[in-house]
Design a protein around this motif. Structure first.
Motif, PDB file in Angstrom:
ATOM      1  N   VAL A   7       0.839  -1.197   0.000  1.00  0.00           N
ATOM      2  CA  VAL A   7       0.000   0.000   0.000  1.00  0.00           C
ATOM      3  C   VAL A   7       0.874   1.246   0.000  1.00  0.00           C
ATOM      4  N   GLN A   8       1.904   1.254   0.840  1.00  0.00           N
ATOM      5  CA  GLN A   8       2.784   2.424   0.883  1.00  0.00           C
ATOM      6  C   GLN A   8       3.494   2.631  -0.456  1.00  0.00           C
ATOM      7  N   GLU A   9       3.914   1.556  -1.088  1.00  0.00           N
ATOM      8  CA  GLU A   9       4.588   1.677  -2.387  1.00  0.00           C
ATOM      9  C   GLU A   9       3.624   2.199  -3.452  1.00  0.00           C
ATOM     10  N   GLU A  10       2.407   1.703  -3.433  1.00  0.00           N
ATOM     11  CA  GLU A  10       1.408   2.135  -4.409  1.00  0.00           C
ATOM     12  C   GLU A  10       1.111   3.634  -4.284  1.00  0.00           C
ATOM     13  N   LEU A  11       1.130   4.151  -3.078  1.00  0.00           N
ATOM     14  CA  LEU A  11       0.791   5.560  -2.842  1.00  0.00           C
ATOM     15  C   LEU A  11       1.987   6.502  -2.933  1.00  0.00           C
ATOM     16  N   ARG A  12       3.188   5.963  -2.962  1.00  0.00           N
ATOM     17  CA  ARG A  12       4.393   6.791  -2.891  1.00  0.00           C
ATOM     18  C   ARG A  12       4.435   7.881  -3.969  1.00  0.00           C
ATOM     19  N   GLU A  13       4.382   7.514  -5.232  1.00  0.00           N
ATOM     20  CA  GLU A  13       4.520   8.512  -6.302  1.00  0.00           C
ATOM     21  C   GLU A  13       3.321   9.440  -6.406  1.00  0.00           C
ATOM     22  N   PRO A  14       2.085   8.943  -6.339  1.00  0.00           N
ATOM     23  CA  PRO A  14       0.964   9.885  -6.372  1.00  0.00           C
ATOM     24  C   PRO A  14       1.001  10.889  -5.211  1.00  0.00           C
ATOM     25  N   SER A  15       1.436  10.428  -4.052  1.00  0.00           N
ATOM     26  CA  SER A  15       1.546  11.330  -2.899  1.00  0.00           C
ATOM     27  C   SER A  15       2.613  12.390  -3.135  1.00  0.00           C
ATOM     28  N   ARG A  16       3.729  11.995  -3.690  1.00  0.00           N
ATOM     29  CA  ARG A  16       4.797  12.959  -3.991  1.00  0.00           C
ATOM     30  C   ARG A  16       4.311  14.000  -5.000  1.00  0.00           C
ATOM     31  N   ALA A  17       3.599  13.558  -6.013  1.00  0.00           N
ATOM     32  CA  ALA A  17       3.109  14.480  -7.038  1.00  0.00           C
ATOM     33  C   ALA A  17       2.142  15.497  -6.433  1.00  0.00           C
ATOM     34  N   LEU A  18       1.229  15.035  -5.591  1.00  0.00           N
ATOM     35  CA  LEU A  18       0.275  15.960  -4.971  1.00  0.00           C
ATOM     36  C   LEU A  18       0.981  16.891  -3.991  1.00  0.00           C
ATOM     37  N   VAL A  56      -8.722   2.126  10.906  1.00  0.00           N
ATOM     38  CA  VAL A  56      -9.608   0.994  10.629  1.00  0.00           C
ATOM     39  C   VAL A  56     -11.051   1.484  10.561  1.00  0.00           C
ATOM     40  N   SER A  57     -11.449   2.330  11.491  1.00  0.00           N
ATOM     41  CA  SER A  57     -12.840   2.802  11.497  1.00  0.00           C
ATOM     42  C   SER A  57     -13.154   3.655  10.272  1.00  0.00           C
ATOM     43  N   LYS A  58     -12.147   4.320   9.722  1.00  0.00           N
ATOM     44  CA  LYS A  58     -12.335   5.130   8.509  1.00  0.00           C
ATOM     45  C   LYS A  58     -12.118   4.321   7.226  1.00  0.00           C
ATOM     46  N   GLU A  59     -11.718   3.048   7.375  1.00  0.00           N
ATOM     47  CA  GLU A  59     -11.497   2.147   6.246  1.00  0.00           C
ATOM     48  C   GLU A  59     -10.481   2.724   5.254  1.00  0.00           C
ATOM     49  N   CYS A  60      -9.387   3.241   5.802  1.00  0.00           N
ATOM     50  CA  CYS A  60      -8.349   3.901   5.001  1.00  0.00           C
ATOM     51  C   CYS A  60      -7.094   3.029   4.951  1.00  0.00           C
ATOM     52  N   ASP A  61      -6.893   2.331   3.825  1.00  0.00           N
ATOM     53  CA  ASP A  61      -5.755   1.417   3.718  1.00  0.00           C
ATOM     54  C   ASP A  61      -4.406   2.129   3.868  1.00  0.00           C
ATOM     55  N   GLY A  62      -4.260   3.315   3.302  1.00  0.00           N
ATOM     56  CA  GLY A  62      -3.010   4.054   3.443  1.00  0.00           C
ATOM     57  C   GLY A  62      -2.747   4.437   4.885  1.00  0.00           C
ATOM     58  N   CYS A  63      -3.799   4.853   5.579  1.00  0.00           N
ATOM     59  CA  CYS A  63      -3.673   5.210   6.997  1.00  0.00           C
ATOM     60  C   CYS A  63      -3.344   3.968   7.831  1.00  0.00           C
ATOM     61  N   ILE A  64      -4.003   2.864   7.505  1.00  0.00           N
ATOM     62  CA  ILE A  64      -3.732   1.613   8.214  1.00  0.00           C
ATOM     63  C   ILE A  64      -2.267   1.243   8.063  1.00  0.00           C
ATOM     64  N   ALA A  65      -1.736   1.290   6.841  1.00  0.00           N
ATOM     65  CA  ALA A  65      -0.333   0.943   6.620  1.00  0.00           C
ATOM     66  C   ALA A  65       0.582   1.864   7.411  1.00  0.00           C
ATOM     67  N   SER A  66       0.307   3.157   7.364  1.00  0.00           N
ATOM     68  CA  SER A  66       1.155   4.125   8.057  1.00  0.00           C
ATOM     69  C   SER A  66       1.163   3.903   9.568  1.00  0.00           C
ATOM     70  N   ALA A  71       2.920   1.734  14.857  1.00  0.00           N
ATOM     71  CA  ALA A  71       2.741   0.884  16.038  1.00  0.00           C
ATOM     72  C   ALA A  71       3.926  -0.063  16.203  1.00  0.00           C
ATOM     73  N   ALA A  72       4.375  -0.642  15.102  1.00  0.00           N
ATOM     74  CA  ALA A  72       5.541  -1.535  15.164  1.00  0.00           C
ATOM     75  C   ALA A  72       6.790  -0.753  15.564  1.00  0.00           C
ATOM     76  N   ARG A  73       6.954   0.430  14.971  1.00  0.00           N
ATOM     77  CA  ARG A  73       8.145   1.254  15.234  1.00  0.00           C
ATOM     78  C   ARG A  73       8.215   1.689  16.696  1.00  0.00           C
ATOM     79  N   THR A  74       7.060   1.937  17.308  1.00  0.00           N
ATOM     80  CA  THR A  74       7.054   2.417  18.692  1.00  0.00           C
ATOM     81  C   THR A  74       7.001   1.286  19.713  1.00  0.00           C
ATOM     82  N   GLY A  75       7.079   0.040  19.239  1.00  0.00           N
ATOM     83  CA  GLY A  75       7.185  -1.093  20.155  1.00  0.00           C
ATOM     84  C   GLY A  75       5.876  -1.688  20.624  1.00  0.00           C
TER      85      GLY A  75
END
Length: 128
Positions: A7-18, A56-66, A71-75
């Motif tokens: 998901v993060q890879e799919e959004l990378r370039e469109p996010s950069r462009a915007l 999850v409640s907003k059903e946002c795959d990009g937000c979920i990935a982020s 969560a993993a990064r903060t332990g």
């Protein structure tokens, strides 16, 4: 199936462009995000768990990935993530039973990628 990295890879370039098209908006969002996640009464891990539940409640795959990555990064432990997602399911019903597992899979994906770094393996730094 990958719910994190893909998901993060799919959004990378469109996010950069915007971001290039509307830099002031993104700068404002970045500042607000930094303020919301700054140290305070809640630690960063708790804030990431809240954000993951909202994603999850907003059903946002990009937000979920982020926020699964956060969560993993903060332990956050698998048990903590699962309980946060359990509350989300209780609050959202059926959609939580679809997006909650996606969030848990994304968290596990990022946690597994970060595990070597946590064990002192210098090659585990690929997830940043």
């Amino acid at each position: 199936m990958s719910y994190g990295h893909a998901v993060q890879e799919e959004l990378r370039e469109p996010s950069r462009a915007l971001r290039r098209a509307i830099p002031e908006v993104y700068d404002g969002y970045r500042r607000m995000h930094a303020a919301a996640y700054a140290p305070g009464a809640l630690d960063e891990k708790t804030k990431e768990l809240i954000a993951l539940a909202i994603a999850v409640s907003k059903e946002c795959d990009g937000c979920i990935a982020s926020h699964a990555r956060g969560a993993a990064r903060t332990g956050a432990t698998p048990e903590e993530v699962a309980e946060a997602l359990g509350v989300t399911i209780a609050m959202t019903g059926g959609p939580g039973t679809v997006y909650g597992p996606r969030a848990f899979a994304a968290y596990r994906e990022f946690a597994e990628a970060a595990a070597p770094a946590q064990d002192g393996d210098p090659h585990g730094s690929a997830v940043s």
